[in-house]
Write a protein that holds these residues in place. Structure first.
Motif, PDB file in Angstrom:
ATOM      1  N   VAL A  47      12.674   0.834  -9.414  1.00 54.89           N
ATOM      2  CA  VAL A  47      12.942   1.069  -7.987  1.00 54.89           C
ATOM      3  C   VAL A  47      12.281   2.371  -7.526  1.00 54.89           C
ATOM      4  N   ALA A  48      12.336   3.405  -8.377  1.00 54.52           N
ATOM      5  CA  ALA A  48      11.719   4.683  -7.999  1.00 54.52           C
ATOM      6  C   ALA A  48      10.214   4.504  -7.785  1.00 54.52           C
ATOM      7  N   ASN A  51       9.589   2.605  -4.590  1.00 50.92           N
ATOM      8  CA  ASN A  51       9.790   3.488  -3.435  1.00 50.92           C
ATOM      9  C   ASN A  51       8.596   4.430  -3.255  1.00 50.92           C
ATOM     10  N   ARG A  52       8.077   4.939  -4.356  1.00 49.58           N
ATOM     11  CA  ARG A  52       6.904   5.832  -4.260  1.00 49.58           C
ATOM     12  C   ARG A  52       5.698   5.097  -3.690  1.00 49.58           C
ATOM     13  N   LYS A  54       5.476   3.316  -1.283  1.00 46.32           N
ATOM     14  CA  LYS A  54       5.456   3.360   0.193  1.00 46.32           C
ATOM     15  C   LYS A  54       4.551   4.491   0.696  1.00 46.32           C
ATOM     16  N   ASP A  55       4.427   5.558  -0.114  1.00 42.50           N
ATOM     17  CA  ASP A  55       3.570   6.687   0.290  1.00 42.50           C
ATOM     18  C   ASP A  55       2.090   6.408   0.034  1.00 42.50           C
ATOM     19  N   ARG A  68       3.422  -5.799  -2.807  1.00 47.21           N
ATOM     20  CA  ARG A  68       3.977  -4.524  -3.257  1.00 47.21           C
ATOM     21  C   ARG A  68       4.798  -4.828  -4.506  1.00 47.21           C
ATOM     22  N   MET A  94       8.796  -5.550  -3.995  1.00 44.83           N
ATOM     23  CA  MET A  94       9.594  -5.020  -2.877  1.00 44.83           C
ATOM     24  C   MET A  94       8.897  -5.444  -1.590  1.00 44.83           C
ATOM     25  N   ILE A  96       9.228  -4.300   2.325  1.00 49.17           N
ATOM     26  CA  ILE A  96       9.927  -3.308   3.151  1.00 49.17           C
ATOM     27  C   ILE A  96      10.103  -3.868   4.572  1.00 49.17           C
ATOM     28  N   GLU A 154      16.454  -3.491   5.784  1.00 45.48           N
ATOM     29  CA  GLU A 154      16.609  -2.995   4.408  1.00 45.48           C
ATOM     30  C   GLU A 154      15.456  -3.474   3.524  1.00 45.48           C
ATOM     31  N   ASP A 155      15.124  -2.676   2.519  1.00 43.34           N
ATOM     32  CA  ASP A 155      14.149  -3.137   1.521  1.00 43.34           C
ATOM     33  C   ASP A 155      14.741  -4.323   0.774  1.00 43.34           C
TER      34      ASP A 155
END
Ligand SMILES: [Fe+2]
Ligand SMILES: [Fe+2]
Length: 349
Positions: A47-48, A51-52, A54-55, A68, A94, A96, A154-155
């Motif tokens: 998950v981390a 989430n990264r 996304k940047d 993704r 994921m 988003i 929500e993701d």
């Protein structure tokens, strides 16, 4: 025979120049049989990293095949492989809020098992918008058009499973098509595929066992598992209570042509008996926690984690949580079964 090493080598070169090779000739690869390793991937790390992402990435800037998604890679060294094993690719995807994973189709078959979903996330498969709720299993058979849209705030996260390594690396048969637009329109009513390929089916002059697009809701899968426990049926000492998703066309497993998907329920305190087999198993922990011994090494796991059991490694599972464990089990056994190649051994046998 009185032949020098260089004369033998010259003979071999002569053979190779004429597109022959002696069966007796040694290959460098003969001595190092590639071997996959067991591994556990932690949910929090997955998950981390998602989430990264996304940047760093936007699907808008990428091709229609881009998702993704994090592919779970086998840690074995010296192996050129995309995925955890020889035959199946497993990834965690994921989507988003507002994101569209664009429409395409391919000759590899796929499924999604929804880990965090909701009613406003849909996978459009061949024109039917299938809702992606937590625990649902959605099928995208080979050559079925599919795109994903997250209309929620929500993701959402799900498991992607495909037979890509088998199709591309073993058969070298890659076929990919982009849809004429980013998204398909909804050309079927909601519930269409379930109505045509579940208990009622079109009368076919030429029967086929091709897996259709389909959605298996979590409520009924969980109920099947719980009923097996209540009735104490379908218990396997190596796997606990053990059920397989079926191909809705045939009412029998495997659910896909080359991949079987199972659910296992292990009761609190349970320790399964050790066994091994030549099919690979990839596990996702739906709930509970425990540990597995795979090839003599112990791997602990908790909710959300994944682990892989490579071919012919002895393995057993123990439950350490006070709650029962549910495991989602992905295996390539149908490929072995198709050719009568499956081997299974148990220590108690
Ligand atoms: Fe796809
Ligand atoms: Fe097993």
């Amino acid at each position: 025979m009185d032949m020098t090493e260089s004369e033998l080598q010259a003979f071999h070169e002569h053979l190779h120049e004429n597109n022959f090779q002696g069966q007796w000739e040694k290959h460098e690869s003969d001595s190092k049989e590639p071997r996959l390793e067991p591994h556990r991937w932690e949910w929090d790390d997955i998950v981390a990293s998602l989430n990264r992402s996304k940047d760093y990435i936007s699907l808008d800037d990428m091709g229609p095949g881009s998702r993704r998604a994090l592919v779970l890679d086998n840690p074995a060294e010296g192996i050129d492989l995309r995925g955890p094993c020889w035959t199946m690719l497993t990834a965690v995807q994921m989507v988003i809020p507002g994101e569209v994973a664009r429409a395409h189709r391919h000759n590899f078959e796929a499924f999604r098992f929804i880990v965090q979903g909701n009613d406003s996330v849909v996978t459009n498969v061949n024109g039917e918008k299938l809702p992606a709720r937590t625990g649902d299993l959605l099928l995208t058979p080979r050559m079925a058009w599919h795109d994903h849209i997250n209309n929620s705030s929500e993701d959402v996260i799900w498991i992607d499973g495909l037979n890509t390594p088998f199709i591309t690396d073993a058969l070298h048969d890659m076929h990919f098509e982009e849809f004429q637009s980013d998204r398909q329109s909804a050309s079927h009513e909601s519930g269409y595929f379930e109505s045509q390929f579940g208990t009622m089916q079109p009368v076919a002059e030429t029967p086929t066992d091709d897996t259709p697009p389909y959605r298996f809701p979590w409520e009924s899968a969980r109920q099947s598992l719980e009923m097996a426990v209540t009735e104490d049926n379908h218990y396997d000492p190596h796997n606990g209570y053990f059920l397989e998703y079926v191909n809705p066309r045939t009412g029998q497993g495997p659910v896909l042509q080359t991949i079987s998907l199972r659910l296992q329920l292990l009761q609190s305190g349970e320790e399964t008996q050790s066994h091994r087999h030549n099919n690979t198993e990839i596990f996702h922990v739906v709930s509970g926690s425990g540990e597995s011994t795979i090839g003599g090494k112990t791997y602990t796991w908790e909710e959300g984690d994944f682990f892989v059991v490579p071919p012919m490694r002895w393995h057993d599972h123990s439950v350490t949580s006070s709650d029962d464990v549910i495991l989602f089990n992905i295996t390539d056994s149908p490929i072995f079964d198709a050719f009568n190649l499956r081997r299974t051994e148990s220590k108690d046998a």
